[in-house]
Design an enzyme around this catalytic site. Sequence first.
Site, PDB file in Angstrom:
ATOM      1  N   TYR A  78      21.043  -3.551  -8.916  1.00 30.64           N
ATOM      2  CA  TYR A  78      20.031  -2.535  -8.639  1.00 30.64           C
ATOM      3  C   TYR A  78      20.714  -1.191  -8.410  1.00 30.64           C
ATOM      4  O   TYR A  78      21.720  -1.112  -7.700  1.00 30.64           O
ATOM      5  CB  TYR A  78      19.220  -2.906  -7.391  1.00 30.64           C
ATOM      6  CG  TYR A  78      18.302  -4.080  -7.598  1.00 30.64           C
ATOM      7  CD1 TYR A  78      17.588  -4.228  -8.785  1.00 30.64           C
ATOM      8  CD2 TYR A  78      18.111  -5.039  -6.595  1.00 30.64           C
ATOM      9  CE1 TYR A  78      16.721  -5.292  -8.965  1.00 30.64           C
ATOM     10  CE2 TYR A  78      17.244  -6.109  -6.769  1.00 30.64           C
ATOM     11  CZ  TYR A  78      16.551  -6.227  -7.959  1.00 30.64           C
ATOM     12  OH  TYR A  78      15.691  -7.277  -8.133  1.00 30.64           O
ATOM     13  N   HIS A 101       8.775  -2.415  -0.765  1.00 27.31           N
ATOM     14  CA  HIS A 101       9.910  -3.057  -1.431  1.00 27.31           C
ATOM     15  C   HIS A 101      10.493  -4.255  -0.681  1.00 27.31           C
ATOM     16  O   HIS A 101      11.502  -4.813  -1.103  1.00 27.31           O
ATOM     17  CB  HIS A 101      11.002  -2.019  -1.718  1.00 27.31           C
ATOM     18  CG  HIS A 101      10.649  -1.104  -2.853  1.00 27.31           C
ATOM     19  ND1 HIS A 101       9.953   0.065  -2.688  1.00 27.31           N
ATOM     20  CD2 HIS A 101      10.850  -1.228  -4.199  1.00 27.31           C
ATOM     21  CE1 HIS A 101       9.763   0.645  -3.863  1.00 27.31           C
ATOM     22  NE2 HIS A 101      10.287  -0.107  -4.796  1.00 27.31           N
ATOM     23  N   ARG A 118      13.220   6.317 -14.902  1.00 33.04           N
ATOM     24  CA  ARG A 118      14.164   5.200 -14.816  1.00 33.04           C
ATOM     25  C   ARG A 118      13.573   3.988 -15.512  1.00 33.04           C
ATOM     26  O   ARG A 118      12.371   3.948 -15.789  1.00 33.04           O
ATOM     27  CB  ARG A 118      14.507   4.863 -13.361  1.00 33.04           C
ATOM     28  CG  ARG A 118      13.366   4.256 -12.582  1.00 33.04           C
ATOM     29  CD  ARG A 118      13.754   3.962 -11.141  1.00 33.04           C
ATOM     30  NE  ARG A 118      14.689   2.858 -11.032  1.00 33.04           N
ATOM     31  CZ  ARG A 118      14.326   1.589 -10.823  1.00 33.04           C
ATOM     32  NH1 ARG A 118      13.059   1.264 -10.718  1.00 33.04           N
ATOM     33  NH2 ARG A 118      15.234   0.641 -10.718  1.00 33.04           N
ATOM     34  N   ASN A 148      13.174  -0.242 -15.457  1.00 32.56           N
ATOM     35  CA  ASN A 148      13.300  -1.475 -14.711  1.00 32.56           C
ATOM     36  C   ASN A 148      13.009  -2.601 -15.687  1.00 32.56           C
ATOM     37  O   ASN A 148      12.259  -2.406 -16.640  1.00 32.56           O
ATOM     38  CB  ASN A 148      12.290  -1.494 -13.562  1.00 32.56           C
ATOM     39  CG  ASN A 148      12.485  -2.693 -12.674  1.00 32.56           C
ATOM     40  OD1 ASN A 148      13.596  -2.995 -12.283  1.00 32.56           O
ATOM     41  ND2 ASN A 148      11.404  -3.401 -12.385  1.00 32.56           N
ATOM     42  N   GLU A 178       9.952  -1.668 -17.942  1.00 29.88           N
ATOM     43  CA  GLU A 178       9.042  -0.656 -17.414  1.00 29.88           C
ATOM     44  C   GLU A 178       9.767   0.683 -17.424  1.00 29.88           C
ATOM     45  O   GLU A 178      10.824   0.822 -16.808  1.00 29.88           O
ATOM     46  CB  GLU A 178       8.664  -0.972 -15.968  1.00 29.88           C
ATOM     47  CG  GLU A 178       7.871  -2.244 -15.809  1.00 29.88           C
ATOM     48  CD  GLU A 178       7.515  -2.526 -14.345  1.00 29.88           C
ATOM     49  OE1 GLU A 178       7.974  -1.783 -13.456  1.00 29.88           O
ATOM     50  OE2 GLU A 178       6.780  -3.495 -14.104  1.00 29.88           O
ATOM     51  N   TYR A 229      14.201 -13.943  -8.014  1.00 32.53           N
ATOM     52  CA  TYR A 229      13.139 -12.957  -7.805  1.00 32.53           C
ATOM     53  C   TYR A 229      12.421 -12.635  -9.107  1.00 32.53           C
ATOM     54  O   TYR A 229      11.195 -12.516  -9.144  1.00 32.53           O
ATOM     55  CB  TYR A 229      13.738 -11.682  -7.193  1.00 32.53           C
ATOM     56  CG  TYR A 229      12.752 -10.547  -7.077  1.00 32.53           C
ATOM     57  CD1 TYR A 229      11.726 -10.594  -6.130  1.00 32.53           C
ATOM     58  CD2 TYR A 229      12.827  -9.446  -7.915  1.00 32.53           C
ATOM     59  CE1 TYR A 229      10.815  -9.566  -6.031  1.00 32.53           C
ATOM     60  CE2 TYR A 229      11.916  -8.409  -7.825  1.00 32.53           C
ATOM     61  CZ  TYR A 229      10.910  -8.474  -6.880  1.00 32.53           C
ATOM     62  OH  TYR A 229       9.995  -7.465  -6.800  1.00 32.53           O
ATOM     63  N   LYS A 230      13.173 -12.504 -10.183  1.00 37.47           N
ATOM     64  CA  LYS A 230      12.562 -12.174 -11.468  1.00 37.47           C
ATOM     65  C   LYS A 230      11.960 -13.405 -12.152  1.00 37.47           C
ATOM     66  O   LYS A 230      11.393 -13.286 -13.242  1.00 37.47           O
ATOM     67  CB  LYS A 230      13.602 -11.531 -12.399  1.00 37.47           C
ATOM     68  CG  LYS A 230      14.042 -10.126 -11.958  1.00 37.47           C
ATOM     69  CD  LYS A 230      15.019  -9.535 -12.961  1.00 37.47           C
ATOM     70  CE  LYS A 230      15.660  -8.225 -12.507  1.00 37.47           C
ATOM     71  NZ  LYS A 230      14.805  -7.040 -12.663  1.00 37.47           N
TER      72      LYS A 230
HETATM   73  C1  HEM Z   1       7.541   5.771  -5.806  1.00 37.74           C
HETATM   74  C2  HEM Z   1       7.096   4.876  -6.566  1.00 37.74           C
HETATM   75  C3  HEM Z   1       7.436   3.404  -6.522  1.00 37.74           C
HETATM   76  C4  HEM Z   1       6.567   2.401  -6.249  1.00 37.74           C
HETATM   77  C5  HEM Z   1       5.082   2.533  -5.938  1.00 37.74           C
HETATM   78  C6  HEM Z   1       7.306   1.170  -6.354  1.00 37.74           C
HETATM   79  C7  HEM Z   1       6.743  -0.081  -6.181  1.00 37.74           C
HETATM   80  C8  HEM Z   1       7.399  -1.275  -6.404  1.00 37.74           C
HETATM   81  C9  HEM Z   1       6.778  -2.566  -6.346  1.00 37.74           C
HETATM   82  C10 HEM Z   1       5.324  -2.822  -5.979  1.00 37.74           C
HETATM   83  C11 HEM Z   1       7.721  -3.487  -6.622  1.00 37.74           C
HETATM   84  C12 HEM Z   1       7.511  -5.008  -6.642  1.00 37.74           C
HETATM   85  C13 HEM Z   1       7.711  -5.555  -5.262  1.00 37.74           C
HETATM   86  C14 HEM Z   1       7.232  -6.993  -5.129  1.00 37.74           C
HETATM   87  O1  HEM Z   1       7.863  -7.901  -5.702  1.00 37.74           O
HETATM   88  O2  HEM Z   1       6.212  -7.198  -4.462  1.00 37.74           O
HETATM   89  C15 HEM Z   1       8.950  -2.791  -6.890  1.00 37.74           C
HETATM   90  C16 HEM Z   1      10.142  -3.376  -7.249  1.00 37.74           C
HETATM   91  C17 HEM Z   1      11.330  -2.692  -7.354  1.00 37.74           C
HETATM   92  N1  HEM Z   1      11.511  -1.326  -7.139  1.00 37.74           N
HETATM   93 FE1  HEM Z   1      10.088   0.055  -6.825  1.00 37.74          FE
HETATM   94  N2  HEM Z   1       8.606   1.426  -6.653  1.00 37.74           N
HETATM   95  C18 HEM Z   1       8.738   2.788  -6.776  1.00 37.74           C
HETATM   96  C19 HEM Z   1       9.898   3.475  -7.082  1.00 37.74           C
HETATM   97  C20 HEM Z   1      11.131   2.884  -7.204  1.00 37.74           C
HETATM   98  C21 HEM Z   1      12.356   3.601  -7.456  1.00 37.74           C
HETATM   99  C22 HEM Z   1      12.460   5.100  -7.681  1.00 37.74           C
HETATM  100  C23 HEM Z   1      13.367   2.678  -7.469  1.00 37.74           C
HETATM  101  C24 HEM Z   1      14.847   2.835  -7.672  1.00 37.74           C
HETATM  102  C25 HEM Z   1      15.502   3.912  -7.934  1.00 37.74           C
HETATM  103  C26 HEM Z   1      12.762   1.381  -7.240  1.00 37.74           C
HETATM  104  C27 HEM Z   1      13.438   0.181  -7.216  1.00 37.74           C
HETATM  105  C28 HEM Z   1      12.840  -1.058  -7.314  1.00 37.74           C
HETATM  106  C29 HEM Z   1      13.562  -2.290  -7.630  1.00 37.74           C
HETATM  107  C30 HEM Z   1      15.061  -2.433  -7.880  1.00 37.74           C
HETATM  108  C31 HEM Z   1      12.608  -3.321  -7.672  1.00 37.74           C
HETATM  109  C32 HEM Z   1      12.839  -4.775  -8.059  1.00 37.74           C
HETATM  110  C33 HEM Z   1      12.523  -4.873  -9.536  1.00 37.74           C
HETATM  111  C34 HEM Z   1      12.909  -6.155 -10.255  1.00 37.74           C
HETATM  112  O3  HEM Z   1      13.950  -6.745  -9.994  1.00 37.74           O
HETATM  113  O4  HEM Z   1      12.150  -6.548 -11.154  1.00 37.74           O
HETATM  114  N3  HEM Z   1      11.409   1.550  -7.074  1.00 37.74           N
HETATM  115  N4  HEM Z   1       8.725  -1.430  -6.741  1.00 37.74           N
END
Ligand code: HEM
Lengths: 317, 149
Positions: free
Chosen positions: A19, A169, A199, A201, A241, A292-293
């Site tokens: 990450y 998160h 970015r 994901n 995404e 997790y994924k």
């Molecule tokens: C501001 C807007 C953002 C929202 C609303 C948001 C929301 C979320 C949500 C709902 C999840 C899934 C959590 C779950 O499993 O319940 C997630 C996962 C994640 N988010 Fe965000 N996020 C945002 C921005 C970011 C940013 C800017 C980063 C990093 C620079 C980030 C890093 C991550 C990572 C690493 C995951 C896990 C993804 C994966 O492994 O599939 N997020 N985020």
Amino acid sequence: MSNSSKEFPFPFTKDSYAYSNNSILLDPARSVAVSSHYIEEVKLKRNLLNQNHERCFRALPLSLEAQWEVLLLVFKELSTCEPQYFTLEQRGNAYQFTNHLLREVESFSFKDSSSIEVEPLDLAGRHVQEDLIIMGDRHDGLFLEAGQLCFPSNWSLTFVLGMEFKAIHTPVPGITDNRFIEKVERFITRIRPNSAWERKNWSVTITNKLDTPLETYSDWGKLRYNVTEANAGELVNLRVEVQRLYRLPVTNDILFSIHTYLLPLNELISNDEWLKKFYTNVKTLPKEIADYKGISLYKRELMTFLERALTQRKIER
Amino acid sequence: MKEGLEKYRHVLVITDKKHEEKALRMQRELQNRGKSVQLEVMASLDVLIGKELVSNQPIGRGLIIFGEGTLGIERVAVSAGYSRDDIFIDSSQESRAFCSQCHHITIIGSDESFICENCLQQLEPSEHYSTYHRASLAYPVFKETDGKG
Ligand code: HEM
Ligand SMILES: [Zn+2]
């Protein structure tokens, strides 16, 4: 090469995955994009909204101002950047947005809720492929105050409504290590008005289903048990995404847009570079992240499939 | 309300996030009875912050600690001059679980799996807590045979 492959935002740049804040500044600043799947995906979104409105759209009343700002921002951006598909005309407070791809016209008076049938963010989202989230930038953090979410990767908009960025998160493994998520939040709060960052994901989806909300997990989650070495090419899709963070200049809130792309492995493996990168990244993925994924359940079958493809294409591992 | 709390005019309430709702209910109840209440919420109970809080209190106050792992704060409170009789502990597990399938909230008594009252799915509560819904997210549990057949 199919359109899907040509447009596909392949996410891996290194040989192993961790990450990170992989955001880049966008010039020009954009919040949305139009792909060759525009019509089918917008129709799919609208069907989901019509059938499950509560699941796909949520907004707190205090988000209304920012919702209007987003509506105008998105319509202006579409008409400026894709003038062949969209036009926006203004007379005083009255606007007319024409979507030539769908042959539709939306007329409304700015900030007059009685002039539209759904909330402003809901209307904006019905003309783009992206999911749209408004994060209110308050003195004590960033809060999820409104969202139109049709294509989530296993999360619930209703549950996270009103929640703060870090708390949202919580389920992500290791997200608080080295104060990672705090640093990301600080980064977001410093985004300048009218600037946008992007970015990528990634995850993996079984079948080409875009709508994988937590609410229907008991239906689609079990497909993970069906993956075999023989069907992986068809069944397993790399899901990417493209996420954008856009600072709204008037309300100072953040628009977070998510454009989701899927590519079946059979298409992915026809690109040698992609095949190799995907293979090494999944192979070295830390177990908590694979869990997790949702990959752990079929990781062995997936690896065998990819190794066979590497051998066939005479690519060194 | 706890019998023993009746005699205090001032009460300090310390709680972790998970028990915040209970603590708020307690605060309202005490205030309704004319008591002054200082409520302190922390993400999880932290001895250093707890020490700071209990050290700055005039004597003769009641102290209620809500949360998991109350012992540390109980100890610093005693060394700060609270008598054991002035300290009330509530670590009970009762919490609200938000069904990720139908959004219904079920009150549960433990962290073990349970059945949603509304959609009858078998669910497991998680650490994912919303201060907005004041509930923890509960994920569906797959039976081993699901989808395999
Ligand atoms: C501001 C807007 C953002 C929202 C609303 C948001 C929301 C979320 C949500 C709902 C999840 C899934 C959590 C779950 O499993 O319940 C997630 C996962 C994640 N988010 Fe965000 N996020 C945002 C921005 C970011 C940013 C800017 C980063 C990093 C620079 C980030 C890093 C991550 C990572 C690493 C995951 C896990 C993804 C994966 O492994 O599939 N997020 N985020
Ligand atoms: Zn339920």
